[in-house]
Design a protein around this motif. Structure first.
Motif, PDB file in Angstrom:
ATOM      1  N   TRP A 186     -18.422  78.160   2.834  1.00  0.00           N
ATOM      2  CA  TRP A 186     -16.884  78.314   3.133  1.00  0.00           C
ATOM      3  C   TRP A 186     -16.661  77.572   4.019  1.00  0.00           C
ATOM      4  N   THR A 187     -15.404  76.565   4.124  1.00  0.00           N
ATOM      5  CA  THR A 187     -15.054  76.801   5.388  1.00  0.00           C
ATOM      6  C   THR A 187     -13.668  77.369   5.460  1.00  0.00           C
ATOM      7  N   VAL A 188     -13.545  77.819   6.583  1.00  0.00           N
ATOM      8  CA  VAL A 188     -12.173  78.983   6.418  1.00  0.00           C
ATOM      9  C   VAL A 188     -11.973  79.011   8.287  1.00  0.00           C
ATOM     10  N   ASP A 189     -10.452  79.862   8.342  1.00  0.00           N
ATOM     11  CA  ASP A 189     -10.018  79.635   8.939  1.00  0.00           C
ATOM     12  C   ASP A 189     -10.872  80.541  10.873  1.00  0.00           C
ATOM     13  N   ALA A 223     -18.875  75.870  13.776  1.00  0.00           N
ATOM     14  CA  ALA A 223     -17.815  75.867  14.124  1.00  0.00           C
ATOM     15  C   ALA A 223     -16.475  74.985  14.944  1.00  0.00           C
ATOM     16  N   SER A 224     -15.726  74.229  14.250  1.00  0.00           N
ATOM     17  CA  SER A 224     -15.172  72.812  15.036  1.00  0.00           C
ATOM     18  C   SER A 224     -13.646  73.560  15.861  1.00  0.00           C
ATOM     19  N   GLY A 225     -13.021  72.335  15.890  1.00  0.00           N
ATOM     20  CA  GLY A 225     -12.247  72.572  16.503  1.00  0.00           C
ATOM     21  C   GLY A 225     -10.796  72.983  15.750  1.00  0.00           C
ATOM     22  N   THR A 226     -10.858  73.304  14.385  1.00  0.00           N
ATOM     23  CA  THR A 226      -9.972  73.717  13.531  1.00  0.00           C
ATOM     24  C   THR A 226     -10.313  74.845  12.783  1.00  0.00           C
ATOM     25  N   ALA A 227     -11.761  74.780  12.217  1.00  0.00           N
ATOM     26  CA  ALA A 227     -12.285  75.783  10.929  1.00  0.00           C
ATOM     27  C   ALA A 227     -13.696  75.930  11.347  1.00  0.00           C
ATOM     28  N   VAL A 228     -14.121  77.394  10.647  1.00  0.00           N
ATOM     29  CA  VAL A 228     -15.452  77.207  10.969  1.00  0.00           C
ATOM     30  C   VAL A 228     -15.954  77.627   9.577  1.00  0.00           C
ATOM     31  N   THR A 229     -17.361  77.339   9.605  1.00  0.00           N
ATOM     32  CA  THR A 229     -18.485  77.353   8.686  1.00  0.00           C
ATOM     33  C   THR A 229     -18.941  78.594   8.086  1.00  0.00           C
ATOM     34  N   VAL A 230     -18.779  78.891   7.226  1.00  0.00           N
ATOM     35  CA  VAL A 230     -19.322  79.988   6.950  1.00  0.00           C
ATOM     36  C   VAL A 230     -20.651  79.977   6.048  1.00  0.00           C
ATOM     37  N   ARG A 231     -21.602  80.683   5.802  1.00  0.00           N
ATOM     38  CA  ARG A 231     -23.316  80.010   4.838  1.00  0.00           C
ATOM     39  C   ARG A 231     -23.389  81.829   4.617  1.00  0.00           C
ATOM     40  N   ALA A 232     -23.093  81.694   3.182  1.00  0.00           N
ATOM     41  CA  ALA A 232     -23.849  82.936   2.510  1.00  0.00           C
ATOM     42  C   ALA A 232     -25.038  82.420   1.538  1.00  0.00           C
ATOM     43  N   ARG A 267      -6.214  75.755   7.524  1.00  0.00           N
ATOM     44  CA  ARG A 267      -5.473  75.329   7.177  1.00  0.00           C
ATOM     45  C   ARG A 267      -4.807  74.156   8.063  1.00  0.00           C
ATOM     46  N   LEU A 268      -3.946  73.586   7.995  1.00  0.00           N
ATOM     47  CA  LEU A 268      -4.013  72.210   9.290  1.00  0.00           C
ATOM     48  C   LEU A 268      -3.158  72.586   9.684  1.00  0.00           C
ATOM     49  N   ARG A 269      -4.104  72.671  11.567  1.00  0.00           N
ATOM     50  CA  ARG A 269      -2.810  73.082  12.493  1.00  0.00           C
ATOM     51  C   ARG A 269      -2.364  71.359  13.308  1.00  0.00           C
ATOM     52  N   ALA A 270      -1.579  71.336  14.099  1.00  0.00           N
ATOM     53  CA  ALA A 270      -0.932  70.380  14.526  1.00  0.00           C
ATOM     54  C   ALA A 270      -0.177  71.130  16.002  1.00  0.00           C
ATOM     55  N   ASP A 271      -0.376  70.031  16.898  1.00  0.00           N
ATOM     56  CA  ASP A 271       0.380  70.012  18.432  1.00  0.00           C
ATOM     57  C   ASP A 271       1.785  69.237  18.759  1.00  0.00           C
ATOM     58  N   THR A 272       2.402  71.205  18.710  1.00  0.00           N
ATOM     59  CA  THR A 272       3.974  70.412  18.768  1.00  0.00           C
ATOM     60  C   THR A 272       4.729  69.662  19.733  1.00  0.00           C
ATOM     61  N   ALA A 273       3.809  70.714  20.993  1.00  0.00           N
ATOM     62  CA  ALA A 273       4.299  70.555  22.435  1.00  0.00           C
ATOM     63  C   ALA A 273       4.847  68.788  22.704  1.00  0.00           C
TER      64      ALA A 273
END
Length: 288
Positions: A186-189, A223-232, A267-273
Motif C-alpha cells: 500500500w502507498t499511504v500518507d 518513504a518518499s517525500g509525499t508518502a510511505v510504502t507499507v508491505r504486508a 494525498r497530494l501536497r503542494a508548497d503554497t509559500a
C-alpha cells in the motif's frame, strides 16, 4: 510364384507379425502398469508434493518408454526380413554426410528428449507446480516428450520446449512445498497508523481459512517525500489460496482505512509559500 517362394514370404510375414505382436504386448503391459500407478496417486490433496514428484517421473518415463518400445519393435521386425540388414549396413557406410546432416537437423528433437529425461529425475518442475515463465504465472498442466504446457491463471495455455527449463531461468513457487508467502503493498500518507494497521492485518488473517498460520507481518519498506510504502506478508498453503488471501487483505485494509483512518489515504501536497516584500506593512488601500 513357386511354392518355396510363397512359403518363405509367408514365414517372413508371420515372423514380422509375431515380433510386432510381442513388442505391442510388452509395451502395452508396461504402459498399463505405469498408468495404474499414476491412478493411485492422490494429486487432489492439499499437500501433494510427493504425489506430484512421482506423477512427473512416471508420466515422462511412460512417454519415453512408448517411443523406445516402438523403435525396438520396428528394428526387431526389420531384422526378420532377409536382406534388410545388408542394405542397412551399406546405406550407413555410404551416407556419412547425410547422417551428419540428419543429426544436425534432429538436434532440437534430441535436446528436448534428453531434457525430458533430466526433468523426470532431477525435477526442476513437476505436474501442478506454480511457475512464472516469460512473465506469465500459471501451473504445469502437462509434461510431454518435447514440450511443457502451462495453464495460465486466465486459462490460456503457454507451450514451452522442454529444453527451456534446463537452459533458462524461471520461477518455481512450489519447488520444496506448496506453501507460499503472499505480498501486499500500500502507498499511504505519513499519518497512517502503522501499529493499528499491523494489528488489523493479524485480525484479517485470523478471520479466514486462507491463512495457514505461519507468517504474518507488516513493515514500512519505503518513504518518499509525499508518502510511505507499507508491505504486508501472509502465508498460505497453496499459491491459489495465497492469491485469494492477498486480495482479501488488500480489500479489507482499504475499507478499514477509509472508515477508521481517512487521514492515512494518499494525498497530494503542494508548497503554497509566497515571497513578501520587506517593506510590505499590510493590505494596500482600495484605489491605490
Amino acid at each position: 510364384m513357386s511354392a518355396d517362394q510363397a512359403e518363405r514370404i509367408g514365414g517372413v510375414t508371420s515372423g514380422v507379425l509375431f515380433v510386432i505382436a510381442i513388442g505391442w504386448l510388452v509395451g502395452t503391459i508396461v504402459d498399463a502398469l505405469i498408468k495404474r500407478r499414476l491412478a493411485r496417486l492422490h494429486l487432489d490433496v492439499a499437500d501433494n508434493l510427493e504425489a506430484r514428484k512421482s506423477a512427473t517421473r512416471l508420466d515422462v518415463v511412460r512417454r519415453v518408454w512408448i517411443v523406445i518400445a516402438g523403435l525396438v519393435t520396428l528394428a526387431a521386425a526389420l531384422t526378420v526380413i532377409p536382406g534388410v540388414k545388408q542394405i542397412g549396413v551399406s546405406l550407413f557406410a555410404s551416407a556419412g554426410i547425410a547422417g551428419i546432416a540428419i543429426g544436425l537437423a534432429a538436434r532440437p528433437v534430441l535436446s528436448n528428449l534428453i531434457a525430458g529425461l533430466q526433468i523426470a529425475f532431477t525435477q526442476p518442475i513437476r505436474l501442478d507446480d506454480a511457475v512464472v515463465v516469460e512473465g506469465e504465472w500459471g501451473w504445469i498442466e502437462e509434461i510431454g516428450l518435447f514440450y511443457v504446457v502451462i495453464k495460465i491463471w486466465d486459462w490460456r495455455r503457454l507451450v514451452v520446449p522442454l529444453s527451456y527449463f534446463i537452459e533458462q531461468p524461471f520461477q518455481n513457487w512450489t519447488r520444496k512445498s506448496a506453501s507460499i508467502i503472499g505480498t501486499v503493498l500500500w502507498t499511504v500518507d505519513y499519518h497512517a497508523p502503522i501499529g493499528a494497521m499491523r494489528q488489523k492485518l493479524e485480525d484479517i488473517c485470523k478471520s479466514t481459512d486462507l491463512w495457514n498460520g505461519d507468517v504474518v507481518n507488516l513493515q514500512v519498506t519505503e518513504a518518499s517525500g509525499t508518502a510511505v510504502t507499507v508491505r504486508a506478508l501472509a502465508s498460505a498453503s497453496t499459491s491459489p489460496e495465497a492469491w485469494d488471501l492477498r486480495c482479501l487483505i488488500r480489500e479489507q485494509m482499504i475499507e478499514w482505512l477509509q472508515a477508521e483512518h481517512p487521514e492515512a489515504l494518499p494525498r497530494l501536497r503542494a508548497d503554497t509559500a509566497m515571497s513578501v516584500p520587506e517593506d510590505f506593512n499590510g493590505f494596500a488601500p482600495r484605489g491605490s
